[in-house]
Design a protein around this motif. Structure first.
Motif, PDB file in Angstrom:
ATOM      1  N   ARG A 104      -3.472   2.892   0.314  1.00  0.00           N
ATOM      2  CA  ARG A 104      -4.317   1.938   0.948  1.00  0.00           C
ATOM      3  C   ARG A 104      -5.153   1.197   0.160  1.00  0.00           C
ATOM      4  NH1 ARG A 104      -6.689   3.086   6.871  1.00  0.00           N
ATOM      5  NH2 ARG A 104      -4.633   2.470   7.367  1.00  0.00           N
ATOM      6  N   LEU A 105      -5.317  -0.103   0.306  1.00  0.00           N
ATOM      7  CA  LEU A 105      -6.240  -0.941  -0.462  1.00  0.00           C
ATOM      8  C   LEU A 105      -7.165  -1.593   0.281  1.00  0.00           C
ATOM      9  CD1 LEU A 105      -7.029  -2.768  -2.874  1.00  0.00           C
ATOM     10  CD2 LEU A 105      -5.159  -4.545  -2.172  1.00  0.00           C
ATOM     11  N   THR A 106      -8.714  -1.371   0.157  1.00  0.00           N
ATOM     12  CA  THR A 106      -9.588  -2.022   1.083  1.00  0.00           C
ATOM     13  C   THR A 106     -10.186  -3.044  -0.027  1.00  0.00           C
ATOM     14  OG1 THR A 106      -9.901  -0.204   2.208  1.00  0.00           O
ATOM     15  CG2 THR A 106     -11.889  -1.722   2.426  1.00  0.00           C
ATOM     16  N   TYR A 107     -10.336  -4.260   0.554  1.00  0.00           N
ATOM     17  CA  TYR A 107     -10.837  -5.535  -0.228  1.00  0.00           C
ATOM     18  C   TYR A 107     -11.593  -6.474   0.663  1.00  0.00           C
ATOM     19  CZ  TYR A 107      -6.674  -7.850   1.530  1.00  0.00           C
ATOM     20  OH  TYR A 107      -5.735  -8.839   2.187  1.00  0.00           O
ATOM     21  N   LEU A 108     -12.245  -7.235  -0.069  1.00  0.00           N
ATOM     22  CA  LEU A 108     -12.798  -8.438   0.369  1.00  0.00           C
ATOM     23  C   LEU A 108     -12.012  -9.775   0.061  1.00  0.00           C
ATOM     24  CD1 LEU A 108     -16.638  -7.725  -0.513  1.00  0.00           C
ATOM     25  CD2 LEU A 108     -15.367  -7.145   1.611  1.00  0.00           C
ATOM     26  N   ASP A 109     -11.854 -10.606   1.391  1.00  0.00           N
ATOM     27  CA  ASP A 109     -11.075 -11.579   0.814  1.00  0.00           C
ATOM     28  C   ASP A 109     -12.162 -12.703   0.520  1.00  0.00           C
ATOM     29  OD1 ASP A 109     -12.292 -12.607   3.202  1.00  0.00           O
ATOM     30  OD2 ASP A 109     -10.755 -12.597   4.634  1.00  0.00           O
ATOM     31  N   SER A 110     -11.666 -14.050   0.203  1.00  0.00           N
ATOM     32  CA  SER A 110     -12.677 -15.041  -0.262  1.00  0.00           C
ATOM     33  C   SER A 110     -13.565 -15.569   0.620  1.00  0.00           C
ATOM     34  CB  SER A 110     -11.707 -16.330  -0.680  1.00  0.00           C
ATOM     35  OG  SER A 110     -11.035 -16.833   0.530  1.00  0.00           O
ATOM     36  N   ALA A 111     -13.578 -15.253   1.794  1.00  0.00           N
ATOM     37  CA  ALA A 111     -14.561 -15.362   2.785  1.00  0.00           C
ATOM     38  C   ALA A 111     -15.657 -14.144   3.057  1.00  0.00           C
ATOM     39  CB  ALA A 111     -13.930 -15.628   4.413  1.00  0.00           C
TER      40      ALA A 111
END
Length: 89
Positions: A63-70
């Motif tokens: 599982r990858l948790t990330y922030l998008d460009s927004a």
């Protein structure tokens, strides 16, 4: 330690604990997407990487948790070779 110092230390500890649990709460509110070949990924910053525990070489869920460009938290489920496979080249 005087009362004022104890109060400041307690406030700092409380703030640190809130920051640490913020990403866990944000992840819990997000519906995970499952990766498929060709998926468009808008990854601005990686928050965490997790995988199933495996002592042997093989395919595991990750599982990858990330922030998008927004700045919105996104969660992506995918399959990968276990980290134990790195030694078996």
């Amino acid at each position: 330690m005087n009362t004022k110092t104890k109060s400041i230390a307690a406030a700092c500890l409380f703030a640190a604990l809130n920051i640490c649990t913020l990403s866990a709460r944000a992840e819990a509110d997000v519906t995970p997407q499952t990766y498929s070949y060709g998926s468009h990924l808008d990854i601005q910053k990686v928050v965490s990487l997790k995988q199933d525990n495996s002592m042997t070489c093989g395919i595991v869920d990750a599982r990858l948790t990330y922030l998008d460009s927004a700045g919105k938290t996104q969660v992506l489920d995918y399959r990968k070779f276990a980290d134990g496979c790195n030694e078996d080249n």
